[in-house]
Design an enzyme around this catalytic site. Sequence first.
Site, mmCIF file in Angstrom:
data_model
loop_
_atom_site.group_PDB
_atom_site.id
_atom_site.type_symbol
_atom_site.label_atom_id
_atom_site.label_comp_id
_atom_site.label_asym_id
_atom_site.label_seq_id
_atom_site.Cartn_x
_atom_site.Cartn_y
_atom_site.Cartn_z
ATOM 1 C CD GLN A 192 80.846 15.318 2.165
ATOM 2 O OE1 GLN A 192 81.730 14.505 2.406
ATOM 3 N NE2 GLN A 192 80.968 16.220 1.219
ATOM 4 C CD GLU B 101 73.752 13.946 -7.786
ATOM 5 O OE1 GLU B 101 74.587 14.662 -7.212
ATOM 6 O OE2 GLU B 101 74.020 12.817 -8.265
ATOM 7 C CB CYS C 13 86.848 15.195 -2.119
ATOM 8 S SG CYS C 13 86.300 14.565 -3.701
HETATM 9 N N1 SAH Z 1 77.038 18.339 -2.606
HETATM 10 C C1 SAH Z 1 76.649 17.016 -2.197
HETATM 11 C C2 SAH Z 1 77.228 15.902 -3.082
HETATM 12 C C3 SAH Z 1 78.675 15.980 -3.450
HETATM 13 S S1 SAH Z 1 79.375 14.495 -4.138
HETATM 14 C C4 SAH Z 1 77.006 16.773 -0.756
HETATM 15 O O1 SAH Z 1 77.821 17.474 -0.167
HETATM 16 O O2 SAH Z 1 76.446 15.858 -0.155
HETATM 17 C C5 SAH Z 1 79.344 14.767 -5.847
HETATM 18 C C6 SAH Z 1 77.993 14.486 -6.493
HETATM 19 O O3 SAH Z 1 78.105 14.775 -7.869
HETATM 20 C C7 SAH Z 1 77.518 13.043 -6.392
HETATM 21 O O4 SAH Z 1 76.237 13.021 -5.816
HETATM 22 C C8 SAH Z 1 77.479 12.571 -7.864
HETATM 23 O O5 SAH Z 1 76.409 11.686 -8.123
HETATM 24 C C9 SAH Z 1 77.287 13.863 -8.611
HETATM 25 N N2 SAH Z 1 77.744 13.962 -10.003
HETATM 26 C C10 SAH Z 1 78.776 13.325 -10.600
HETATM 27 N N3 SAH Z 1 78.951 13.763 -11.856
HETATM 28 C C11 SAH Z 1 78.012 14.720 -12.082
HETATM 29 C C12 SAH Z 1 77.698 15.568 -13.202
HETATM 30 N N4 SAH Z 1 78.388 15.507 -14.338
HETATM 31 N N5 SAH Z 1 76.673 16.451 -13.067
HETATM 32 C C13 SAH Z 1 75.971 16.522 -11.898
HETATM 33 N N6 SAH Z 1 76.238 15.730 -10.818
HETATM 34 C C14 SAH Z 1 77.230 14.847 -10.906
#
Ligand code: SAH
Length: 459
Positions: A292, A342, A414
């Site tokens: 973030q 992830e 978001c």
């Molecule tokens: N919860 C974390 C990341 C949120 S951002 C935080 O707050 O820091 C969203 C994340 O989803 C990113 O890291 C991206 O790489 C991942 N992502 C995107 N598509 C995805 C999918 N189909 N399955 C799992 N993760 C995914």
Amino acid sequence: MNRQIPVQKNQTIELHIHTLGHDGQGIGRYEDFTVFVPEALPGEYIQAKIIKVQKNYAVGKLLEISDNKTASLRVDPLCGIAKRCGGCQLQHMDYQAQLLFKQQLVIDNLERIGKFKDIQVHPTIGMENPWSYRNKAQVPIGSTDSEAGLISGFYAAKSHEIIPFDSCAIQHSQNDELVLAVRKIAEKYGVSAYNEKLHKGLLRHIVVRTAFTTNEVMVVIVVNGKSMPHQDKIINEIATLSANIKSICLSINTKKTNVIFGEQTKVLYGSDKIFDYIGDIRFGISARSFYQVNPVQTEVLYTKALEYAALTGKETVIDAYCGIGTITLFLAQKAKKVYGVEIVPEAIEDAKYNAEINGITNVEFAVAKAEDWIPKLSIRPEVIVVDPPRKGCDQALLDTIIDMRPKRVVYVSCNPSTLARDLRILADGGYELKEVQPVDMFPHTTHVECVVLMSRVDK
Ligand code: SAH
């Protein structure tokens, strides 16, 4: 039904602005026809020149605001290039009014797209000091015919024209200073700027990330090639810029794409990670991992997510889209077991490492698409947390959640429009919308983050 369009291109009209669109443009109605005017604010009486006419709406350029009726929402932007730079859209609007606008944006999406009625959306949690909040600068590099050497800046709205700047009002000052210094070093050694149109030239972006709690810095140089000329000298000079620089990486991106980072990252100096704390938990963050950008509000956001999860220590929890395990490790402090999933392998490596350095053992991580991996689990979680990218959750994941019947779903989003779409699917699958909390992670922009609690109706 054919109706007469009451405005023509180049016509100057008087307009009362009554609301803001989702991109922050003022909206007024001229003889019952919708006109969008960027930079105009609700309450203002303006003169606008029509620059575009479509079937259902027109777009005007703000010419003048009638003095005596100027809306009190208007403030002077702090940043000299706020009008031209596409980074911020709301710097001309009072901060408290921005927070109200974001709350309304969430309500509008939930009602229009989600078909929810009479919902309570809490007031947006804002920042005490909504400036210099970003921990990461990703700055495109270019060159101009009139100016020798390299320029760095942000893109103008809806274009890839670089608006040069030396400092950015929402950026940590260390990031600004280092972007500039790195650019000058690259310039000194004759590194060429990447040209998007021709797909030629080397230096694409300079990315600088500062960990707010430790001041540690990572510099990533994104190039259209495998290396830079005089690379060793360049890296040595960068390393001496500040004792806070703990990592310098080269990201190799030779594709014709808008995606900033390439597939391959080389560590050219120091460590492959920098370290930051959120609350008491220490996080290692590598170049390509999502983290973030507003650390102050991240803590607010995660604390809310944890509150909505209402854990007692007995629960099994899934954290979908877990990144480097930030929310996962927060939840693990209060749960029996947390599973994180992830898609980016480097992020999961970071997540496992982060669990280890914090001595957290009740977590398990997987590299996979959340929608593929979660249906294969044979557990029955009490709580599922999702924090997807802007496009929202995959339908298959939402179907799986409904089948798994967790008591609570905590949705961190978001993007209010995909949030509203997905909440409707969960509501139709047996969940009730309980809490909606917008958090201002991105002051002065139109972006808004939300944490939402949904509870299963028949427990
Ligand atoms: N919860 C974390 C990341 C949120 S951002 C935080 O707050 O820091 C969203 C994340 O989803 C990113 O890291 C991206 O790489 C991942 N992502 C995107 N598509 C995805 C999918 N189909 N399955 C799992 N993760 C995914």
